[in-house]
Motif scaffolding. Structure first.
Motif: not given
Length: 239
Positions: A94-99, A109-117
């Protein structure tokens, strides 16, 4: 309590955690402090609303830690995992649809609050640090360990039940303040899986394993440690 009701509660609660916490990170202009508070608030509100139904785990690592500690069965844990992951993915979808209907361009969407390092993942975004794989694994494992210790203690039969949700929510807020600059803070495999699926950052899925393994390892250690120094024979402290 009926198992179906518990699973629906876990689905709704994890949905709320991802939608509220990651939604703030994606759409809010509140900085790291605001995102940390948002995640804490989702847990506090879900704990008081859904805790009486399912315990409001909202996180496969929490369920795993409770399983290792002997507070739930393996079969119930796996059902909780399924509900939590589904809830997280629905929220992320749903966040992706809104974005995509809010931001312009093919990389909406970009990084889309994903986790990484690491600097490659965050592309030198302001405020993020260049953590190594070892640092990322260590911080996720340590913070999940501490988070589970707080949860196990706050929900212990000798604790004050009415204060558990607040203690757990505040702990998660502090955890985010520590680790957002390092990993975007996971300590929750469901949250990490859901965001990585929709992220346009090519490293999100490649690095996802760390945000599954490290939280589970930290949770397992906490389950064992708390079992060692806490027994059913313990008595309430006297004033």
């Amino acid at each position: 309590m009926d198992t179906t009701k518990k699973l629906v509660a876990e689905l709704i609660g994890t949905f709320w955690l991802v939608f509220g916490g990651c939604g703030t990170a994606i759409f809010g202009n509140v900085g790291f402090l605001g995102v940390a508070i948002a995640f804490g608030l989702t847990v506090v509100t879900a704990a008081y609303a859904l805790g009486p139904i399912s315990g409001a785990h909202l996180n496969p690592a929490v369920s795993f830690g409770l399983y290792v500690n002997g507070r739930m069965s393996a079969s119930e844990m796996f059902k909780y995992w399924a509900a939590q992951i589904v809830g997280a993915i629905v929220a992320a979808g749903l966040l992706a649809i809104i974005a995509t209907n809010t931001f312009d361009g093919p990389n909406a969407l970009g990084t889309f609050a994903a986790n990484g390092y690491g600097k490659e993942f965050f592309a030198n975004d302001n405020g993020y640090l260049d953590a190594s794989i070892g640092a990322a694994f260590g911080i996720e494992c340590i913070l999940t360990f501490v988070f589970l210790i707080v949860i196990l203690g706050a929900t212990d039969k000798l604790a004050t039940p009415s204060q558990a949700g607040l203690a757990i929510g505040l702990a998660l807020t502090l955890i985010h303040l520590i680790s957002i600059p390092l990993t975007n803070t996971s300590v929750n495999p469901a949250r990490s899986i859901s965001q990585a699926i929709f992220s346009q950052n090519g490293l999100a899925l490649q690095q996802l394993w760390l945000f599954i393994v490290a939280p589970l390892a930290g949770a397992a250690l906490a389950g064992v440690v708390y079992k060692v120094f806490k027994t059913d024979k313990d008595e309430p402290a006297k004033a």
